[in-house]
Design a protein around this motif. Structure first.
Motif, PDB file in Angstrom:
ATOM      1  N   ALA A 220       0.823  -1.212   0.000  1.00 28.27           N
ATOM      2  CA  ALA A 220       0.000   0.000   0.000  1.00 28.27           C
ATOM      3  C   ALA A 220       0.854   1.258   0.000  1.00 28.27           C
ATOM      4  CB  ALA A 220      -0.939  -0.009   1.205  1.00 28.27           C
ATOM      5  N   GLU A 221       2.063   1.147   0.551  1.00 31.12           N
ATOM      6  CA  GLU A 221       2.984   2.282   0.581  1.00 31.12           C
ATOM      7  C   GLU A 221       4.025   2.163  -0.527  1.00 31.12           C
ATOM      8  OE1 GLU A 221       2.534   4.810   2.575  1.00 31.12           O
ATOM      9  OE2 GLU A 221       0.776   3.821   3.425  1.00 31.12           O
ATOM     10  N   GLY A 222       3.642   1.503  -1.591  1.00 33.93           N
ATOM     11  CA  GLY A 222       4.573   1.231  -2.671  1.00 33.93           C
ATOM     12  C   GLY A 222       4.843   2.429  -3.552  1.00 33.93           C
ATOM     13  N   PRO A 223       5.346   2.193  -4.766  1.00 34.82           N
ATOM     14  CA  PRO A 223       5.757   3.292  -5.646  1.00 34.82           C
ATOM     15  C   PRO A 223       4.588   4.176  -6.056  1.00 34.82           C
ATOM     16  CG  PRO A 223       5.721   1.207  -6.830  1.00 34.82           C
ATOM     17  CD  PRO A 223       5.514   0.872  -5.395  1.00 34.82           C
ATOM     18  N   ASN A 224       4.913   5.394  -6.440  1.00 38.58           N
ATOM     19  CA  ASN A 224       3.888   6.330  -6.912  1.00 38.58           C
ATOM     20  C   ASN A 224       4.025   6.611  -8.406  1.00 38.58           C
ATOM     21  OD1 ASN A 224       6.227   7.823  -6.819  1.00 38.58           O
ATOM     22  ND2 ASN A 224       5.544   9.184  -5.166  1.00 38.58           N
ATOM     23  N   ALA A 225       4.845   5.811  -9.083  1.00 35.85           N
ATOM     24  CA  ALA A 225       5.056   6.007 -10.517  1.00 35.85           C
ATOM     25  C   ALA A 225       5.356   4.674 -11.180  1.00 35.85           C
ATOM     26  CB  ALA A 225       6.208   6.988 -10.754  1.00 35.85           C
ATOM     27  N   GLU A 226       5.232   4.646 -12.486  1.00 38.45           N
ATOM     28  CA  GLU A 226       5.620   3.495 -13.294  1.00 38.45           C
ATOM     29  C   GLU A 226       6.106   3.995 -14.644  1.00 38.45           C
ATOM     30  OE1 GLU A 226       2.198   1.018 -13.836  1.00 38.45           O
ATOM     31  OE2 GLU A 226       1.253   2.375 -15.301  1.00 38.45           O
ATOM     32  N   TYR A 227       6.777   3.118 -15.399  1.00 36.80           N
ATOM     33  CA  TYR A 227       7.242   3.500 -16.724  1.00 36.80           C
ATOM     34  C   TYR A 227       6.415   2.777 -17.782  1.00 36.80           C
ATOM     35  CZ  TYR A 227       9.895  -0.829 -15.941  1.00 36.80           C
ATOM     36  OH  TYR A 227      10.250  -2.113 -15.636  1.00 36.80           O
ATOM     37  N   ARG A 228       6.238   3.437 -18.914  1.00 39.17           N
ATOM     38  CA  ARG A 228       5.511   2.901 -20.053  1.00 39.17           C
ATOM     39  C   ARG A 228       6.251   3.325 -21.317  1.00 39.17           C
ATOM     40  NH1 ARG A 228      -0.306   5.693 -18.439  1.00 39.17           N
ATOM     41  NH2 ARG A 228      -0.561   4.717 -16.367  1.00 39.17           N
ATOM     42  N   TRP A 229       6.069   2.568 -22.391  1.00 39.45           N
ATOM     43  CA  TRP A 229       6.596   3.021 -23.669  1.00 39.45           C
ATOM     44  C   TRP A 229       5.892   4.307 -24.077  1.00 39.45           C
ATOM     45  CZ3 TRP A 229      11.010   1.328 -25.122  1.00 39.45           C
ATOM     46  CH2 TRP A 229      11.393   0.005 -24.917  1.00 39.45           C
ATOM     47  N   SER A 230       6.643   5.271 -24.551  1.00 39.79           N
ATOM     48  CA  SER A 230       6.068   6.554 -24.969  1.00 39.79           C
ATOM     49  C   SER A 230       5.186   6.358 -26.194  1.00 39.79           C
ATOM     50  CB  SER A 230       7.176   7.550 -25.309  1.00 39.79           C
ATOM     51  OG  SER A 230       8.045   7.738 -24.217  1.00 39.79           O
ATOM     52  N   THR A 231       3.999   6.936 -26.152  1.00 37.66           N
ATOM     53  CA  THR A 231       3.093   6.849 -27.302  1.00 37.66           C
ATOM     54  C   THR A 231       3.341   7.982 -28.290  1.00 37.66           C
ATOM     55  OG1 THR A 231       1.429   8.099 -26.065  1.00 37.66           O
ATOM     56  CG2 THR A 231       1.304   5.697 -25.957  1.00 37.66           C
ATOM     57  N   TRP A 232       4.009   9.048 -27.849  1.00 40.55           N
ATOM     58  CA  TRP A 232       4.260  10.196 -28.722  1.00 40.55           C
ATOM     59  C   TRP A 232       5.454   9.965 -29.645  1.00 40.55           C
ATOM     60  CZ3 TRP A 232       9.155  11.813 -27.694  1.00 40.55           C
ATOM     61  CH2 TRP A 232       9.671  11.522 -26.415  1.00 40.55           C
ATOM     62  N   ASN A 233       6.255   8.941 -29.364  1.00 39.69           N
ATOM     63  CA  ASN A 233       7.464   8.675 -30.142  1.00 39.69           C
ATOM     64  C   ASN A 233       7.187   7.539 -31.126  1.00 39.69           C
ATOM     65  OD1 ASN A 233      10.006   8.240 -31.141  1.00 39.69           O
ATOM     66  ND2 ASN A 233      10.929   7.604 -29.206  1.00 39.69           N
ATOM     67  N   HIS A 234       6.975   7.881 -32.403  1.00 42.11           N
ATOM     68  CA  HIS A 234       6.630   6.872 -33.404  1.00 42.11           C
ATOM     69  C   HIS A 234       7.759   5.890 -33.659  1.00 42.11           C
ATOM     70  CE1 HIS A 234       8.855   9.857 -35.799  1.00 42.11           C
ATOM     71  NE2 HIS A 234       9.159   8.863 -36.602  1.00 42.11           N
ATOM     72  N   ILE A 235       9.006   6.251 -33.273  1.00 44.93           N
ATOM     73  CA  ILE A 235      10.135   5.345 -33.500  1.00 44.93           C
ATOM     74  C   ILE A 235      10.011   4.094 -32.632  1.00 44.93           C
ATOM     75  CG2 ILE A 235      12.653   5.121 -33.278  1.00 44.93           C
ATOM     76  CD1 ILE A 235      12.940   7.995 -34.063  1.00 44.93           C
TER      77      ILE A 235
END
Length: 654
Positions: free
Chosen positions: A401-416
């Protein structure tokens, strides 16, 4: 002849008259950078498509920045040690190592060769020879080894101690303007594929041609009200084509810098060739098309032993972008291996151990246990520390419950991303530029000043715990914090050091640079005659030393200006010393070194002397320091990148 300013101004008026039928835009219609008022408090730096056509992404200012101001936040430096030496020592084919394309010559002394990655502006900003607007500064206080102790903290040597690397504006930067670092023109000259990139002198030559063209127009069309308006206008293209053809025959780069029509000529006279070579951006355009880079700032982490962390500068709602993170890819993580070596009698490097240690960069990159690929963030995202999404409760994994407040994802704005996700590791090895990117996104509402965390993965956490369980403190009997010694600034002369030496991990360095104009080489005949008399130290200081006052005029201590040195004697003014400058680890090509003549500097200010880590003695180079890349989530990792076979996994220590 009329002055340049007057000529350009008169020619502009002439062009406006000649071009009226063509509906040329007036000077008041030129794109300009604006003061965006309220919006200046929203985002100070954006990542967006560079204003240099074809240059990928760049960094833009969202606010006006005065000359001499800090741009962005203080940055860290991740050292790359002996990169070229390790490439020569590797007993296999050369491995592609893209990070060195983003590295700065750092000039510290922990290894024979030291470069550094500076995530943030240091890795993201482009170079435009005619529009440079930031410089690195603040290196005098950048080394800080006080957060972690090798006698107490397992994490000592697992994080960088270089921080407070500042990017400072070298001139006024308007809101909407791209931030351009100064790589040095040698960076371009040593890359054959950039042979057509204009240098600063090329822009100056182009502007000179434009001013002379303006004068030519005045000579040809002295009276624009003579009733021959259409005839004058019809002759402009031929005149401009002739001027461009002649200039290009002398310098082929003029072809891209000189205008091809009267509209471009009008704009170039107003702006200059350098400004005319880039696409103007506005803050509204950046808000619509860019990604904010300055939502976080560095600080001491709330996690004990973690060193630095990332903290929110403004409130961020769940699901919102915290920071984008373009990734520099390393196709084969073996390229981060470091080897011990000796130098034989012939000057050849001989490898003595097999992969004795790994580059610190490993800890700041993403990897996958089934892949040779590493992906290294190039923004402040590298500051974000780990917090597990799970807790152990009676042997059962439960959500924390006191874990991270963020995560990473592949960017959708970068077509590469979509294109490169379909490539193999071998294909990625052919990509000699950054292309992939992820976004760090809030998984909870985040308040101002709150530390940002994401989960590095179960395997990373287990590796860290095993390391902590087996860790033992290092011997500190002949060790002292470099930072603490710099606070006391108790420098000892060469004679004092014979009886009271410095700790084994410390040496002195001086702010110094070669300047043949201010201190030209001494006459060779005089040197031969003088040195043949076997002079004493005092005699050499009297006849061979140079004045140290010139070095006191430098406003910022830069790492490239730090040289190893020894304090020879105190002078009557306690704030000054006589010092001997010693050759650099990586550059001994000086006339005095080649002539075997000592380099003494008198009246050298004590403020320009620093304690620095000695060769091979920093925490980062201690044996068996923790090295483990962050583990990229399997559900996000393309299957074709899982290129390690079972036997590779058995012996992999990553």
């Amino acid at each position: 002849m009329a002055s340049t300013t007057k000529t350009a101004a008169t020619a502009l008026g002439l062009l406006l008259l000649l071009s009226a039928p063509a509906a040329l835009s007036s000077a008041n219609d030129e794109p300009e950078f604006h003061d965006e008022g309220e919006h200046q408090r929203e985002c100070g730096l954006y990542l967006a498509e560079s204003s240099i056509p074809g240059a990928g992404f760049g960094v833009f200012s969202g606010i006006d920045i005065e000359e001499g101001e800090l741009v962005g936040e203080p940055e860290i430096a991740i050292q790359l040690m002996n990169i070229h030496i390790n490439e020569r020592l590797r007993n296999e084919h050369e491995l592609m190592f893209l990070p060195k394309e983003y590295a700065w010559n750092f000039g510290s002394f922990e290894a024979k060769e030291v470069d550094a990655l500076i995530p943030g502006l240091g890795m993201l900003t482009n170079f435009h020879t005619g529009l440079k607007n930031v410089i690195q500064s603040g290196h005098d206080g950048s080394y800080d080894d006080t957060l972690l102790s090798r006698a107490v903290d397992p994490g000592a040597g697992a994080i960088t101690y270089y921080r407070n690397i500042n990017m400072t504006s070298s001139r006024f930067i308007a809101a909407g303007e791209e931030i351009f670092s100064d790589y040095g023109e040698n960076w371009i000259l040593t890359r054959p594929y950039m042979e057509k990139v204009p240098l600063q002198r090329d822009y100056k030559d182009a502007d000179m041609v434009m001013n002379r063209t303006a004068q030519l127009l005045l000579d040809i069309f002295p009276n624009t009200t003579d009733g021959n308006h259409e005839e004058h206008l019809s002759r402009l293209p031929d005149i401009m084509s002739t001027v461009k053809s002649i200039a290009t025959s002398l310098n082929e780069k003029m072809d891209s810098l000189l205008p091809g029509n009267e509209t471009d000529l009008h704009e170039q006279i107003i702006s200059g060739s350098a400004w005319n070579s880039v696409i103007r951006r506005t803050v509204p355009w950046l808000r619509d098309n860019g990604r904010c880079l300055d939502n976080i700032k560095p600080g001491v982490s709330n996690t004990p032993g973690a060193g630095y962390g990332a903290f929110s500068k403004r409130s961020i709602s769940k699901g919102e972008l915290i920071i984008p993170a373009p990734l520099v890819h390393v196709p084969d993580k073996r390229s981060l291996e470091m080897y011990d070596f000796i130098v034989n009698h012939d000057g050849e490097l001989i490898r003595t151990e097999e992969g004795a240690r790994e580059q610190l960069l490993t800890n700041y990159c993403f990897g996958h246990p089934q892949s040779s690929l590493l992906m290294c963030p190039s923004t402040y995202a590298v500051l974000i520390n780990h917090k597990s999404s799970k807790v152990k409760n009676r042997g059962i994994d439960e959500r924390n419950a006191e874990g991270p407040n963020a995560e990473y994802r592949w960017s959708t704005w970068n077509h590469i991303n979509d294109e490169w996700h379909r490539l193999s590791i071998d294909d990625l090895s052919d990509k000699e530029h950054q292309g992939l990117s992820i976004d760090i996104v809030a998984t909870k509402d985040i308040e101002v000043g709150e530390e940002i965390f994401f989960d590095y993965g179960d395997e990373w956490e287990e590796s860290w715990q095993r390391y902590v369980d087996s860790w033992s403190p290092s011997d500190i009997s002949s060790y002292e914090s470099v930072s603490e010694m710099n606070k006391r600034r108790e420098f000892r002369t060469a004679s004092e050091l014979r009886f009271n030496p410095y700790p084994s991990n410390v040496m002195t360095a001086c702010v110094y640079w070669e300047d043949d104009d201010a201190n030209p080489p001494l006459d060779i005949n005089f040197l031969v005659d003088f040195m043949s008399k076997d002079p004493t130290i005092d005699e050499m200081i009297e006849h061979l030393s140079i004045d140290g006052e010139m070095f006191a005029k430098e406003p910022n201590i830069q790492h490239h200006a730090l040289w190893p040195c020894s304090v020879i004697e105190r002078e009557s003014n306690e704030a000054h010393f006589t010092v001997e400058i010693l050759p650099q680890n990586y550059d001994s090509n000086t006339w005095w070194f080649e002539a075997n003549v000592p380099r003494f500097v008198k009246s050298f200010k004590s403020d320009l002397i620093l304690f620095v880590p000695k060769l091979g003695k920093s925490d980062e180079l201690l044996p068996n320091r923790f090295r483990k890349s962050m583990v990229f989530r399997d559900d996000l990792f393309p299957h074709q990148w899982k290129n390690l076979k079972e036997e590779d996994l058995k012996y992999s220590h990553y």
